[in-house]
Write a protein that holds these residues in place. Structure first.
Motif, PDB file in Angstrom:
ATOM      1  N   PRO A 650     -44.956  42.650 -48.604  1.00  0.00           N
ATOM      2  CA  PRO A 650     -46.005  43.556 -48.104  1.00  0.00           C
ATOM      3  C   PRO A 650     -45.569  44.383 -46.909  1.00  0.00           C
ATOM      4  O   PRO A 650     -45.932  45.563 -46.793  1.00  0.00           O
ATOM      5  CB  PRO A 650     -47.164  42.612 -47.754  1.00  0.00           C
ATOM      6  N   GLY A 651     -44.760  43.793 -46.025  1.00  0.00           N
ATOM      7  CA  GLY A 651     -44.312  44.541 -44.847  1.00  0.00           C
ATOM      8  C   GLY A 651     -43.434  45.717 -45.205  1.00  0.00           C
ATOM      9  O   GLY A 651     -43.501  46.777 -44.581  1.00  0.00           O
ATOM     10  N   GLY A 652     -42.598  45.529 -46.238  1.00  0.00           N
ATOM     11  CA  GLY A 652     -41.737  46.619 -46.677  1.00  0.00           C
ATOM     12  C   GLY A 652     -42.521  47.804 -47.201  1.00  0.00           C
ATOM     13  O   GLY A 652     -42.056  48.945 -47.151  1.00  0.00           O
ATOM     14  N   TYR A 653     -43.724  47.541 -47.714  1.00  0.00           N
ATOM     15  CA  TYR A 653     -44.589  48.604 -48.218  1.00  0.00           C
ATOM     16  C   TYR A 653     -45.425  49.257 -47.111  1.00  0.00           C
ATOM     17  O   TYR A 653     -45.634  50.467 -47.113  1.00  0.00           O
ATOM     18  CB  TYR A 653     -45.530  48.050 -49.295  1.00  0.00           C
ATOM     19  N   ASP A 654     -45.909  48.451 -46.185  1.00  0.00           N
ATOM     20  CA  ASP A 654     -46.917  48.953 -45.245  1.00  0.00           C
ATOM     21  C   ASP A 654     -46.368  49.421 -43.904  1.00  0.00           C
ATOM     22  O   ASP A 654     -46.960  50.283 -43.255  1.00  0.00           O
ATOM     23  CB  ASP A 654     -47.971  47.866 -45.000  1.00  0.00           C
ATOM     24  N   ASN A 655     -45.232  48.859 -43.471  1.00  0.00           N
ATOM     25  CA  ASN A 655     -44.719  49.204 -42.144  1.00  0.00           C
ATOM     26  C   ASN A 655     -44.283  50.654 -42.044  1.00  0.00           C
ATOM     27  O   ASN A 655     -44.256  51.223 -40.947  1.00  0.00           O
ATOM     28  CB  ASN A 655     -43.548  48.290 -41.768  1.00  0.00           C
ATOM     29  N   GLU A 656     -43.910  51.250 -43.169  1.00  0.00           N
ATOM     30  CA  GLU A 656     -43.453  52.642 -43.150  1.00  0.00           C
ATOM     31  C   GLU A 656     -44.446  53.581 -43.837  1.00  0.00           C
ATOM     32  O   GLU A 656     -44.092  54.687 -44.225  1.00  0.00           O
ATOM     33  CB  GLU A 656     -42.078  52.746 -43.837  1.00  0.00           C
ATOM     34  N   SER A 657     -45.669  53.128 -44.015  1.00  0.00           N
ATOM     35  CA  SER A 657     -46.696  53.956 -44.649  1.00  0.00           C
ATOM     36  C   SER A 657     -47.450  54.744 -43.585  1.00  0.00           C
ATOM     37  O   SER A 657     -48.205  54.166 -42.798  1.00  0.00           O
ATOM     38  CB  SER A 657     -47.669  53.063 -45.428  1.00  0.00           C
ATOM     39  N   PRO A 658     -47.269  56.063 -43.514  1.00  0.00           N
ATOM     40  CA  PRO A 658     -47.766  56.826 -42.364  1.00  0.00           C
ATOM     41  C   PRO A 658     -49.280  56.836 -42.207  1.00  0.00           C
ATOM     42  O   PRO A 658     -49.762  57.056 -41.097  1.00  0.00           O
ATOM     43  CB  PRO A 658     -47.213  58.235 -42.609  1.00  0.00           C
TER      44      PRO A 658
END
Length: 732
Positions: A650-658
């Motif tokens: 989940p972090g790989g998806y959300d941490n870079e979601s502007p």
């Protein structure tokens, strides 16, 4: 002293005068086709190795022809078929294996990126008879090896048309939109595994292997189509977003004589990205890969009893790429490409799947595989051995010895070989030279020479076609060259080009606009001729901007580790590299650090958005066209290849979601999307818009009705680039 001052004044005056005489490129010229290049369209070698064919379009609208040329003389030998009152205008062609017939494509209607519907004809070259395959638009018509039949797909079912009897046999009956697909791929296979036709004739025409997609459990996606009518309508198709259900894909074999379909048990294989018949007509190769795409298997199927054996297995800590390089030699030993030693190279395997030897090796990548000449034991390929921004053509023996560079010019070279590997046509371009097509003899890789009837040398080379007219035309425009270099960011030498105004003054400060794409394995910094964006960048440079492109970590052709460092953290390191590069470039005395912008499309739009938010102390402006704003919205095959599933990472998806950090916006932001984008859905921009609104952040945006990921049609591109140009002028 006075004379020296006058000389400097004269030189400056001459420069100003000469620049004043040069025209500046306009958007109307770029998108009106003023700078189109001459090409050799649909080039195919004839089986005899002596001639080749080209698809030519006549000066009369809606006219086309297949013309045959002689390699040795480069003279046109004949016109095989041309559009006429009897033969409709066609836009592509395919020969039968024996070259007695050719399939002509007419009335083509695009479905998605690669898929097409059309009315197709078989043209018999000897009798000059034209036979329509179907009254209804069909997909992927393919002649049997002997040219007697055509297999095709209609409404998700597989059919076979017998040319002599003009009869059609329906092979599958369960095809239904949104549920079952036979013989062509679903949306995500087409987009990410890059193929549409999911059936193959064996080499004696007795069997057809095909894939069946059961997409019953794949979630629906719908988008509004506004059109011209009173009410819009919803276009629906199956689109598996990251973490969701994919189609269940199975392999089947149709026996032409008996009419029976048999099922091949691949042991619950998740993806089947490639099928290819071997030289033995009873042996079919099948590639399967798991959902994480880090375990690729090459199987052999014996269709006499549908038994399956494993030939090869390749694993990677990140992912394994799927390509079309697999080539079976006469005894069904095979050539395969792999990154197993850290770079993409060619390998030779025995027919039982045991490795015989590595063919190419070194700290560089093979970028295209062209083929193998059994008679001379020569493998032909393209690589970046001469620098990762360049491409050259090479030959090498299958044992890895006797390597020879066939191309000679520094830039981007590619090759199209004659069927017997006697000749090849080299396509060359560079950042300063538009496409040149030259004929070479393979033996020495030299350009062939022209002689007159008395055998006297009259020319130094066999130039088939170039773009000298375009070059002459561009002489009248204010153009500047790309300056190629590298920029060191955190110990990584990143490829870069820079374009400065023609009247560049190192004592002035200029606004900086960065352009990038940055997707895994991609490349924007390449020594090749202009694309449309390059002309636009030239236009901006002529108006006083410095334009720069940097290929950061994750991009291609510099080895496995450089490309796959972004695994599980897509866009994180790529964003950091662009921000760091912008900061470093802002230290240059001629760059105004208070006027730095960035733009990109698709993956590049995600990047430009992230850079503006996470680099809000560095960038003052960004343009994002058709951006991904959350990888949760993108498809399974692409996204999970680099991130695994959202449930696992989940972090790989959300941490870079502007849209998760809209409060970081400080600079000027233009967001653009097409409402009919079947690839990167407009949902991405709508969620970004809502996040910015709720964060009370002002920005500019534009939605282009019913336009797909390319955002084109009519004046659309002109309008879009006018909007982007004005935004840059106002905010940079």
């Amino acid at each position: 002293m006075k004379k020296q001052f006058l000389l400097i004044l004269f030189v400056f005056g001459f420069l100003t005068f000469s620049l004043a005489q040069k025209k500046r490129i306009t958007l109307e010229e770029i998108w009106g086709g003023a700078f189109r290049t001459e090409q050799m369209d649909v080039l195919r070698s004839m089986k005899n190795g002596k001639q080749y064919t080209i698809l030519n379009f006549g000066s009369i609208p809606q006219s086309s022809s297949i013309d045959k040329y002689d390699y040795e003389s480069l003279e046109k030998v004949e016109t095989i078929v041309a559009s006429s009152a009897i033969v409709p205008f066609f836009t592509s062609y395919e020969f039968s294996e024996d070259e007695s017939k050719v399939v002509l494509a007419t009335e083509i209607e695009p479905i998605f990126r690669r898929s097409r519907l059309g009315i197709y004809y078989v043209y018999d070259i000897a009798s000059k008879k034209l036979i329509k395959i179907s009254e209804t638009k069909i997909q992927e018509p393919t002649l049997s090896p002997d040219g007697s039949k055509v297999a095709y797909v209609l409404n998700n079912n597989l059919y076979v048309f017998d040319i002599a009897s003009r009869t059609t046999k329906q092979i599958t009956t369960d095809g239904e939109r949104g549920t079952i697909i036979n013989g062509v791929t679903d949306w995500v296979y087409e987009e990410e595994f890059a193929f549409v036709r999911a059936f193959e004739w064996n080499n004696n025409g007795t069997k057809i292997a095909f894939l069946r997609f059961d997409e019953t459990e794949v979630p629906h996606f719908s988008m509004d189509v506004y059109g011209q009518n009173l009410y819009p309508f919803q276009y629906e198709f199956k689109y598996p977003k990251a973490g969701e259900e994919n189609a269940k894909v199975t392999l089947h074999v149709y026996d032409v004589d008996s009419g029976e379909i048999s099922n091949v048990d691949l042991g619950g294989a998740y993806y089947i990205p490639r099928i290819k018949w071997m030289n033995n007509p009873d042996h079919l190769s099948v590639q399967t890969i798991n959902r994480h795409q880090n375990d690729l298997k090459l199987h052999k199927v014996d269709v006499k009893d549908n038994s399956v054996s494993l030939l090869l297995q390749e694993k990677d800590e990140a992912y394994v790429d799927v390509d079309d390089d697999l080539t079976f030699l006469e005894n069904d030993s095979f050539i395969w490409t792999s990154e197993m030693d850290g770079y993409n190279h060619l390998y030779l395997y025995k027919k039982d799947g045991k490795l015989k030897n590595q063919i190419t090796q070194g700290p560089w990548e093979v970028t295209s595989y062209y083929g193998y000449d059994q008679s001379k034991d020569k493998v032909y390929y393209q690589s970046v051995e001469n620098g990762s921004i360049n491409r050259d053509v090479y030959s090498i023996s299958s044992n890895g010895k006797n390597k020879e560079r066939l191309s000679s010019k520094t830039g981007t070279n590619s090759a199209s070989f004659s069927a017997d590997y006697t000749y090849y046509i080299n396509t060359f371009s560079s950042a300063t030279t538009p496409y040149e097509f030259t004929l070479h003899k393979v033996a020495k890789g030299k350009r062939m020479k022209d002689y007159n009837q008395d055998n006297e040398l009259i020319s130094k080379g066999r130039l088939i076609k170039d773009n000298s007219d375009l070059l002459n035309k561009l002489e009248g425009y204010e153009l500047v060259p790309k300056e190629f270099s590298t920029i060191n960011i955190d110990g990584n030498d990143l490829n870069m080009w820079m374009m400065k105004p023609a009247d560049f003054d190192p004592n002035k400060e200029y606004p900086l606009l960065m352009f990038q794409y940055s997707g895994p394995g991609s490349q924007q910094v390449a020594n090749k001729w202009f694309a449309s964006n390059d002309y636009w960048h030239e236009m901006l440079v002529s108006q006083g901007y410095i334009v720069v492109c940097v290929d950061g970590r994750g991009t291609g052709y510099k080895g496995r580790d450089f490309k796959k460092v972004t695994y599980l953290n897509l866009v994180k390191f790529e964003t950091e590299d662009q921000i760091a590069a912008a900061k470093k470039l802002s230290e240059l005395p001629y760059v105004d650090e208070k006027r730095t912008g960035i733009w990109g499309w698709s993956f590049g739009g995600h990047m430009s958005t992230n850079c503006l938010l996470k680099g809000n102390d560095t960038f003052e402006m960004a343009i994002a066209v058709a951006p991904v704003t959350s990888w949760r919205f993108y498809d399974t095959i692409y996204t999970e290849r680099f991130l695994r599933t959202p449930q696992e990472n989940p972090g790989g998806y959300d941490n870079e979601s502007p849209f998760n950090y809209p409060e970081l916006l400080k600079g000027k932001y233009l967001l653009v999307h097409g409402s009919g984008d079947d690839n990167v859905h407009v949902q991405n921009s709508m969620r970004m818009i809502e996040a910015l609104v709720q964060a009370n952040k002002q920005f500019d945006w534009a939605i282009y009705p019913d336009k797909n990921h390319g955002i084109y049609g009519g004046n659309t591109r002109l309008h879009l680039y006018t909007k982007m140009t004005n935004f840059i002028k106002e905010n940079l």
